[in-house]
Design a protein around this motif. Structure first.
Motif, PDB file in Angstrom:
ATOM      1  N   GLY A  71       3.028 -10.470   0.748  1.00  0.00           N
ATOM      2  CA  GLY A  71       2.629  -9.541  -0.306  1.00  0.00           C
ATOM      3  C   GLY A  71       3.753  -8.745  -0.915  1.00  0.00           C
ATOM      4  O   GLY A  71       3.528  -8.008  -1.886  1.00  0.00           O
ATOM      5  N   GLN A  72       4.986  -8.884  -0.391  1.00  0.00           N
ATOM      6  CA  GLN A  72       6.115  -8.154  -0.956  1.00  0.00           C
ATOM      7  C   GLN A  72       7.092  -9.128  -1.606  1.00  0.00           C
ATOM      8  O   GLN A  72       7.407 -10.180  -1.048  1.00  0.00           O
ATOM      9  N   THR A  73       7.571  -8.763  -2.780  1.00  0.00           N
ATOM     10  CA  THR A  73       8.310  -9.681  -3.652  1.00  0.00           C
ATOM     11  C   THR A  73       9.685 -10.044  -3.097  1.00  0.00           C
ATOM     12  O   THR A  73      10.425  -9.178  -2.623  1.00  0.00           O
ATOM     13  N   GLY A 129      14.816  -9.141  -0.249  1.00  0.00           N
ATOM     14  CA  GLY A 129      13.430  -8.761  -0.003  1.00  0.00           C
ATOM     15  C   GLY A 129      13.155  -8.699   1.482  1.00  0.00           C
ATOM     16  O   GLY A 129      13.935  -9.189   2.305  1.00  0.00           O
ATOM     17  N   SER A 130      12.038  -8.087   1.833  1.00  0.00           N
ATOM     18  CA  SER A 130      11.705  -7.864   3.248  1.00  0.00           C
ATOM     19  C   SER A 130      11.192  -9.111   3.951  1.00  0.00           C
ATOM     20  O   SER A 130      11.265  -9.215   5.174  1.00  0.00           O
ATOM     21  N   THR A 178       6.318 -14.098  -4.408  1.00  0.00           N
ATOM     22  CA  THR A 178       5.604 -13.220  -3.484  1.00  0.00           C
ATOM     23  C   THR A 178       4.919 -14.063  -2.415  1.00  0.00           C
ATOM     24  O   THR A 178       3.983 -14.825  -2.729  1.00  0.00           O
ATOM     25  N   LEU A 191       8.045  -9.828   3.950  1.00  0.00           N
ATOM     26  CA  LEU A 191       6.668  -9.541   4.350  1.00  0.00           C
ATOM     27  C   LEU A 191       5.684 -10.173   3.374  1.00  0.00           C
ATOM     28  O   LEU A 191       5.952 -10.264   2.172  1.00  0.00           O
ATOM     29  N   VAL A 198       5.315  -2.728   9.712  1.00  0.00           N
ATOM     30  CA  VAL A 198       6.338  -3.766   9.665  1.00  0.00           C
ATOM     31  C   VAL A 198       6.735  -4.117  11.104  1.00  0.00           C
ATOM     32  O   VAL A 198       6.919  -3.209  11.929  1.00  0.00           O
ATOM     33  N   THR A 235      11.428 -14.532  -9.140  1.00  0.00           N
ATOM     34  CA  THR A 235      10.806 -13.859  -7.997  1.00  0.00           C
ATOM     35  C   THR A 235       9.672 -14.694  -7.426  1.00  0.00           C
ATOM     36  O   THR A 235       9.110 -15.559  -8.107  1.00  0.00           O
TER      37      THR A 235
END
Length: 634
Positions: A158-160, A153-154, A195, A156, A284, A193
């Motif tokens: 809010g990103q999973t 995952g990134s 978030t 970031l 980003v 997962t």
């Protein structure tokens, strides 16, 4: 109880024949406390047309599950009309009663397993069917062997994020998860997962992955997100048309690019100026650059003052922050001149594009019909001019020889550009591409050789090799493709199947072929090539020890074969050991033998012998017959 009921049934009769037909009916399992009772047989009970023995599938190992199948009864029986039980080592189990599956435990190790079905279909005989015993249950794994654990995952907000486990043994492993942020477990974060939230920004995220297997000691691995959790950032600023007096750009736009953008990279986003201001949000963290356009003047510039992304200054966006970058347009200069042709007229479809390039800027102009051109909007600096042709019909121009620089001698020239000034008096002279022309004929008859490919190879440069090819006309004449200045060799390759050999123009091999060194404006005419008939090689492969023919594959390798222009020929012998290879250019060859029968090694003919590898010289128009000896391996 099932065991007791079975025994009673065997003594009482009433369907005894069918009951005792079970393969292992004599081995009556011991009584289990909660085994299903067998109802008494009904008088005048009907017989089943089919009552198969059940089967058990699966691996009998502690921690794994066995599955039973009752088969197809006729008439069919439903779960409500039969009873089932499992037995281990002859003892009926109290678990998995009336269940088609059995989870094996450590207490089952060393014992075989059977599955029993008892019918109770109303009006039909009561039958007992027991499966064949399995192999003795083996011990399961004592502990789980962990593989890899990672987080994808990134990172970031809010990103999973996803926990990934791979290569764990045995299979299948049951996984559980626990996510932690900043070293503390997150309540309720027990899924595969997670978030991240804004509260997690700038903190380290890990996940504890535990793998479990029945009867085995679990294993745990910790995986971490690379870096810390980041938030999106933004870029904003104000764009000015001039600094004195201060004047904002009222009609303009801004384009956003990645920090490594090239000249032709498409922007990530665009926005229009509002009262001279702009903003790009949701970025980003990383490197970016922006291009400003004053729609009123047409002027464009990147951060840093250049008009290309390569000459711009990178903008660094950091986590959760706004980066402010204002910009003020500077005055630009221009270049004007005239382009002339030192050769025949160009095609009406040709357009000559003059490009100006520096470390800060790039732009171009199309020369007018009279050859004049002006390149505007250039940031101050030192520029190199280059010219290429474009054609709206995709035709090749005689002046399309790549890139040209200032002056008739193609010497790079620097052109200075200053703000609010036009550099004039630039003269560019274009010369046509060099031409190599001639005729191809047949050596034996002197008649034209039509449809022969004339291949062009560059030599003596940074990238030697095949350049292009053209085909001879019906009268044998050819013109080599439009060339860049440089050195070349030509090869004539006749159509296949016509008994003609590949020919090196001006020599007998690529190494000895003529070198054509050309520059813009050159025309090398009168080149001739006489194409000979092909050479033919025949022969037989003989075994060294028996002096009898053997079957073999052979490979003919040209001795001198720069750039792999000549093909490597592969042939097979017939059952008498003979072979024939035609279509060969004259020259020197070695032969590699690949015997397919007997204990004979693959080898180059003659290699290792006192005289060394044998070399065969083939002559155009002649057939050469040879006798190849294959050495025995042992």
């Amino acid at each position: 109880m099932l065991a007791g009921a079975l025994a009673a049934l065997l003594v009482a009769g009433g369907g005894l024949e069918s009951a005792t037909a079970t393969p292992n009916a004599a081995s009556v399992p011991s009584v289990a406390p909660n085994a299903p009772a067998i109802p008494s047989p009904a008088p005048n009970a009907q017989r089943f047309a089919a009552a198969p023995t059940p089967t058990v599938s699966g691996t009998p190992r502690a921690g794994l599950t066995l599955t039973a199948t009752i088969g197809t009864w006729k008439p069919s029986i439903e779960p409500s009309s039969y009873l089932t039980s499992w037995s281990v080592g002859g003892t009926t189990l109290t678990r998995s009663v009336n269940s088609p599956t059995l989870l094996l435990t450590a207490g089952d190790v060393g014992k075989p397993v059977t599955f029993t079905v008892v019918s109770q279909l109303p009006g039909y005989e009561r039958l007992v069917r027991t499966s064949a015993p399995t192999a003795a249950v083996s011990a399961g794994v004592s502990l789980v062997r962990p593989g890899t654990a990672s987080v994808t995952g990134s990172g970031l907000v809010g990103q999973t994020l996803t926990a990934v486990a791979a290569g764990w043994i045995p299979d299948p492993i049951a996984f559980t998860y626990q996510w932690s942020v900043g070293g503390r477990a997150v309540a309720g974060a027990a899924a595969k997962t997670y978030t991240p939230t804004a509260a997690d920004a700038a903190k380290r995220v890990t996940v504890s992955i535990t793998g479990s297997y029945p009867g085995a000691t679990p294993a745990t691995r910790i995986a971490a997100l690379t870096g810390s959790v980041t938030q999106l950032g933004s870029i904003a600023g104000t764009v000015y048309a001039s600094a004195a007096p201060v004047r904002i750009v009222t009609n303009g736009s801004v384009a956003l690019f990645t920090g490594d953008a090239g000249r032709y990279t498409e922007p990530l986003a665009r926005t229009v100026l509002v009262n001279g201001t702009y903003s790009f949000a949701g970025l980003v963290p990383g490197e970016y650059t922006v291009r400003f356009t004053d729609e009123s003047t047409g002027q464009q510039a990147f951060i840093g003052g250049g008009n290309t992304a390569g000459g711009s200054t990178a903008i660094t966006v950091t986590s959760g922050r706004q980066t402010t970058r204002n910009y003020t347009f500077s005055a630009t200069g221009s270049i004007s001149g005239v382009l002339t042709l030192d050769g025949p007229p160009a095609s009406p479809d040709d357009a000559f594009v003059v490009e100006a390039t520096s470390s800060k800027g790039f732009d171009y102009a199309v020369a007018a019909a009279d050859g004049t051109f002006t390149i505007s909007g250039l940031p101050g600096g030192s520029y190199t001019l280059a010219v290429h042709t474009s054609n709206n019909r995709d035709q090749v121009s005689i002046y399309n020889t790549g890139v040209y620089t200032v002056g008739p001698n193609a010497t790079p020239g620097r052109v200075p550009v200053a703000a609010d000034r036009t550099t004039t008096g630039i003269a560019i002279v274009m010369k046509p591409a060099p031409v190599i022309a001639g005729v191809a004929t047949l050596k034996d008859t002197g008649s034209p050789s039509p449809y022969t490919l004339i291949e062009v190879y560059s030599v003596g440069g940074a990238s030697d090799g095949f350049v292009d090819s053209s085909q001879t006309e019906t009268d044998g004449r050819f013109r080599a493709p439009l060339l860049e200045p440089g050195s070349y060799k030509l090869v004539a390759r006749p159509p296949a199947g016509e008994g003609l050999a590949v020919t090196f123009i001006g020599g007998t091999s690529f190494e000895t072929a003529r070198v054509f060194t050309v520059k813009n404006g050159d025309t090398v005419g009168g080149v001739t090539v006489a194409i000979p008939t092909e050479a033919v090689l025949t022969g037989v492969i003989i075994a060294q020890d028996t002096e009898l023919p053997i079957q073999s594959d052979i490979t003919l390798v040209p001795e001198a074969n720069a750039l792999d222009i000549l093909p490597t020929t592969v042939k097979s012998t017939d059952e008498l050991g003979r072979f024939s290879a035609d279509g060969l250019p004259a020259g020197r060859y070695t032969i590699r033998v690949h015997p397919v029968t007997g204990s004979y090694p693959e080898a180059v003919w003659g290699e290792g012998a006192p005289g060394g590898a044998r070399v065969i010289t083939l002559v155009a128009g002649r057939t050469t017959d040879i006798r190849v000896v294959a050495l025995r391996l042992y």
